[in-house]
Design a protein around this motif. Structure first.
Motif, PDB file in Angstrom:
ATOM      1  N   GLY A 198     121.101  60.950  62.715  1.00 56.95           N
ATOM      2  CA  GLY A 198     120.661  62.065  61.885  1.00 56.95           C
ATOM      3  C   GLY A 198     119.822  61.670  60.698  1.00 56.95           C
ATOM      4  O   GLY A 198     119.459  62.524  59.882  1.00 56.95           O
ATOM      5  N   TYR A 199     119.461  60.396  60.579  1.00 58.78           N
ATOM      6  CA  TYR A 199     118.659  59.946  59.447  1.00 58.78           C
ATOM      7  C   TYR A 199     117.219  60.411  59.610  1.00 58.78           C
ATOM      8  O   TYR A 199     116.696  60.448  60.716  1.00 58.78           O
ATOM      9  CB  TYR A 199     118.720  58.419  59.368  1.00 58.78           C
ATOM     10  CG  TYR A 199     118.221  57.841  58.062  1.00 58.78           C
ATOM     11  CD1 TYR A 199     118.817  58.207  56.860  1.00 58.78           C
ATOM     12  CD2 TYR A 199     117.190  56.920  58.034  1.00 58.78           C
ATOM     13  CE1 TYR A 199     118.378  57.669  55.653  1.00 58.78           C
ATOM     14  CE2 TYR A 199     116.743  56.377  56.841  1.00 58.78           C
ATOM     15  CZ  TYR A 199     117.347  56.753  55.651  1.00 58.78           C
ATOM     16  OH  TYR A 199     116.897  56.221  54.462  1.00 58.78           O
ATOM     17  N   ASN A 200     116.571  60.764  58.504  1.00 59.59           N
ATOM     18  CA  ASN A 200     115.188  61.234  58.446  1.00 59.59           C
ATOM     19  C   ASN A 200     114.995  62.650  58.990  1.00 59.59           C
ATOM     20  O   ASN A 200     114.219  63.417  58.444  1.00 59.59           O
ATOM     21  CB  ASN A 200     114.218  60.285  59.179  1.00 59.59           C
ATOM     22  CG  ASN A 200     114.069  58.952  58.491  1.00 59.59           C
ATOM     23  OD1 ASN A 200     114.322  57.911  59.085  1.00 59.59           O
ATOM     24  ND2 ASN A 200     113.657  58.938  57.231  1.00 59.59           N
ATOM     25  N   TRP A 207     117.051  63.469  70.203  1.00 56.43           N
ATOM     26  CA  TRP A 207     115.862  63.189  71.006  1.00 56.43           C
ATOM     27  C   TRP A 207     114.588  63.664  70.299  1.00 56.43           C
ATOM     28  O   TRP A 207     113.553  62.984  70.334  1.00 56.43           O
ATOM     29  CB  TRP A 207     115.970  63.872  72.379  1.00 56.43           C
ATOM     30  CG  TRP A 207     115.990  65.380  72.342  1.00 56.43           C
ATOM     31  CD1 TRP A 207     117.090  66.174  72.276  1.00 56.43           C
ATOM     32  CD2 TRP A 207     114.849  66.250  72.333  1.00 56.43           C
ATOM     33  NE1 TRP A 207     116.724  67.503  72.233  1.00 56.43           N
ATOM     34  CE2 TRP A 207     115.351  67.578  72.280  1.00 56.43           C
ATOM     35  CE3 TRP A 207     113.474  66.049  72.389  1.00 56.43           C
ATOM     36  CZ2 TRP A 207     114.512  68.691  72.258  1.00 56.43           C
ATOM     37  CZ3 TRP A 207     112.636  67.164  72.376  1.00 56.43           C
ATOM     38  CH2 TRP A 207     113.148  68.464  72.314  1.00 56.43           C
ATOM     39  N   LEU A 208     114.686  64.818  69.602  1.00 61.98           N
ATOM     40  CA  LEU A 208     113.522  65.320  68.884  1.00 61.98           C
ATOM     41  C   LEU A 208     113.240  64.451  67.660  1.00 61.98           C
ATOM     42  O   LEU A 208     112.075  64.162  67.340  1.00 61.98           O
ATOM     43  CB  LEU A 208     113.746  66.771  68.469  1.00 61.98           C
ATOM     44  CG  LEU A 208     112.606  67.432  67.689  1.00 61.98           C
ATOM     45  CD1 LEU A 208     111.299  67.380  68.469  1.00 61.98           C
ATOM     46  CD2 LEU A 208     112.966  68.876  67.337  1.00 61.98           C
ATOM     47  N   GLY A 209     114.299  64.038  66.973  1.00 61.86           N
ATOM     48  CA  GLY A 209     114.120  63.148  65.842  1.00 61.86           C
ATOM     49  C   GLY A 209     113.410  61.868  66.240  1.00 61.86           C
ATOM     50  O   GLY A 209     112.538  61.374  65.523  1.00 61.86           O
ATOM     51  N   MET A 210     113.748  61.332  67.405  1.00 60.00           N
ATOM     52  CA  MET A 210     113.103  60.101  67.870  1.00 60.00           C
ATOM     53  C   MET A 210     111.634  60.340  68.191  1.00 60.00           C
ATOM     54  O   MET A 210     110.776  59.518  67.845  1.00 60.00           O
ATOM     55  CB  MET A 210     113.824  59.567  69.106  1.00 60.00           C
ATOM     56  CG  MET A 210     115.111  58.816  68.791  1.00 60.00           C
ATOM     57  SD  MET A 210     114.878  57.476  67.603  1.00 60.00           S
ATOM     58  CE  MET A 210     113.567  56.532  68.373  1.00 60.00           C
ATOM     59  N   ILE A 261     114.109  71.902  53.266  1.00 58.88           N
ATOM     60  CA  ILE A 261     112.978  71.167  53.835  1.00 58.88           C
ATOM     61  C   ILE A 261     113.359  70.679  55.221  1.00 58.88           C
ATOM     62  O   ILE A 261     114.274  69.865  55.379  1.00 58.88           O
ATOM     63  CB  ILE A 261     112.589  69.978  52.941  1.00 58.88           C
ATOM     64  CG1 ILE A 261     112.218  70.456  51.539  1.00 58.88           C
ATOM     65  CG2 ILE A 261     111.432  69.193  53.564  1.00 58.88           C
ATOM     66  CD1 ILE A 261     111.967  69.332  50.555  1.00 58.88           C
ATOM     67  N   ASN A 262     112.667  71.181  56.223  1.00 60.27           N
ATOM     68  CA  ASN A 262     112.871  70.728  57.598  1.00 60.27           C
ATOM     69  C   ASN A 262     111.826  69.653  57.882  1.00 60.27           C
ATOM     70  O   ASN A 262     110.638  69.942  58.026  1.00 60.27           O
ATOM     71  CB  ASN A 262     112.726  71.891  58.578  1.00 60.27           C
ATOM     72  CG  ASN A 262     113.059  71.475  60.006  1.00 60.27           C
ATOM     73  OD1 ASN A 262     113.134  70.295  60.327  1.00 60.27           O
ATOM     74  ND2 ASN A 262     113.270  72.466  60.873  1.00 60.27           N
ATOM     75  N   THR A 263     112.260  68.406  57.968  1.00 60.76           N
ATOM     76  CA  THR A 263     111.320  67.293  58.112  1.00 60.76           C
ATOM     77  C   THR A 263     110.670  67.232  59.497  1.00 60.76           C
ATOM     78  O   THR A 263     109.757  66.439  59.697  1.00 60.76           O
ATOM     79  CB  THR A 263     112.021  65.957  57.821  1.00 60.76           C
ATOM     80  OG1 THR A 263     113.242  65.878  58.569  1.00 60.76           O
ATOM     81  CG2 THR A 263     112.340  65.829  56.340  1.00 60.76           C
ATOM     82  N   VAL A 264     111.119  68.046  60.418  1.00 59.96           N
ATOM     83  CA  VAL A 264     110.388  68.145  61.690  1.00 59.96           C
ATOM     84  C   VAL A 264     109.034  68.805  61.454  1.00 59.96           C
ATOM     85  O   VAL A 264     108.026  68.450  62.091  1.00 59.96           O
ATOM     86  CB  VAL A 264     111.200  68.945  62.728  1.00 59.96           C
ATOM     87  CG1 VAL A 264     110.357  69.259  63.967  1.00 59.96           C
ATOM     88  CG2 VAL A 264     112.446  68.168  63.133  1.00 59.96           C
ATOM     89  N   ASN A 265     108.985  69.731  60.527  1.00 64.23           N
ATOM     90  CA  ASN A 265     107.766  70.492  60.265  1.00 64.23           C
ATOM     91  C   ASN A 265     107.015  70.033  59.018  1.00 64.23           C
ATOM     92  O   ASN A 265     105.783  70.132  58.970  1.00 64.23           O
ATOM     93  CB  ASN A 265     108.103  71.979  60.109  1.00 64.23           C
ATOM     94  CG  ASN A 265     108.778  72.544  61.344  1.00 64.23           C
ATOM     95  OD1 ASN A 265     108.381  72.261  62.453  1.00 64.23           O
ATOM     96  ND2 ASN A 265     109.815  73.339  61.131  1.00 64.23           N
TER      97      ASN A 265
END
Length: 311
Positions: A198-200, A207-210, A261-265
């Motif tokens: 769950g980091y970053n 899988w999406l984080g990666m 803040i959603n760091t995916v976006n």
């Protein structure tokens, strides 16, 4: 399989394998909440250096070992100093420009005048009035980044000895685009032990984080790679990496209060923050900035752009 590719696979296995070994206590413990997280994350940053040193001193054993890692020579001094200066500027610029881009696209709520989120964070931490005007405290964050970049230099070098010191030049014979993409994929995949916890990207499935981390590493890695190749030295890339880590908190400084803040976006980690690094990478590729590193002496810093012969 040619000798060069075999060496790259060995390096990747060692660096990623050691990263999982070092991070394994977090998986057996409390993950990102584990009290050992800081020590583990710091130790993990040195695993690419261990892999690179193993390749240079045990596996390949080239004559110019420090040169093969980009540690030496530190000349021409004028060129090195120019790229060290850019190593302070480029990461901060990429991180900061991602914020108004995200604000314009509606994925990051910014407050560039009132600094409301930063003010609220400081007020909560201090449990009272701010010691200085908020504008002064914001300005001091830039000083903190400068100090943090120097403090982060050694652990950042632990990574950059691997990624840009050893790996990127090894990939350059296959062409600059492949070198940038493959080195970015390996760098991103190396983060798996922490990102999958769950980091970053705490709001995204693993899988999406990666996938997001790999995308970010390809584009930011292009900027770091440019500093490495054009300076013929790993030091600007290491300083840029340290500056990047020190400046990452700017997304909190310029955020609007009450806006998650959603760091995916958003931020440099998210897709909106990739727009400017992508444009920079395209310009650098179009102007052939990755094709050759001007080196002193015997021009040993040049990297061919054709695949090596099979060994």
């Amino acid at each position: 399989m040619d000798r060069n590719l075999r060496a790259i696979l060995y390096f990747t296995a060692i660096s990623c394998g050691l990263a999982w070994l070092v991070a394994w206590p977090l998986w057996q413990g409390d993950g990102l909440l584990d009290t050992r997280f800081g020590v583990v994350a710091l130790a993990m940053m040195f695993t690419p250096a261990v892999a690179a040193l193993a390749m240079v001193f045990i596996v390949e054993r080239p004559a110019a070992k420090l040169r093969s890692l980009g540690l030496w020579p530190l000349k021409p001094a004028g060129r090195l100093l120019r790229f060290l200066a850019l190593a302070f500027i480029v990461p901060v610029a990429l991180i900061l420009v991602a914020l108004p881009v995200g604000d314009a696209l509606g994925v990051y709520r910014a407050d560039f005048t009132g600094f409301s989120a930063f003010k609220a964070m400081l007020a909560t931490a201090g449990e009272g009035e701010l010691p200085l005007p908020i504008e002064t405290l914001v300005a001091l964050q830039f000083v903190n980044v400068l100090i943090g970049a120097l403090i982060n230099l050694l652990p950042a070098l632990g990574e950059e000895l691997g990624w840009r010191g050893w790996l990127l030049p090894k990939l350059m014979p296959y062409g600059p685009v492949k070198a940038i993409v493959v080195s970015g994929i390996i760098w991103g995949a190396w983060h798996a032990p922490l990102v999958l916890l769950g980091y970053n990207y705490p709001l995204a499935p693993g899988w999406l984080g990666m996938l997001m981390m790999i995308g970010m590493c390809i584009l930011v890695g292009a900027a770091f790679g440019w500093l490495r190749l054009r300076s013929a030295s790993v030091w600007p890339a290491a300083l840029a990496h340290g500056t990047f880590n020190a400046a990452a908190g700017f997304s909190l400084v310029f955020a609007a209060a009450g806006a998650p803040i959603n760091t995916v976006n958003a931020t440099i980690l998210g897709w909106s923050g990739w727009i400017v690094p992508l444009l920079l990478a395209i310009v650098l590729l179009a102007t052939k900035q990755f094709h050759e590193a001007p080196a002193s002496g015997n021009r040993a810093g040049q990297f061919p752009t054709h695949p090596p012969a099979a060994g």
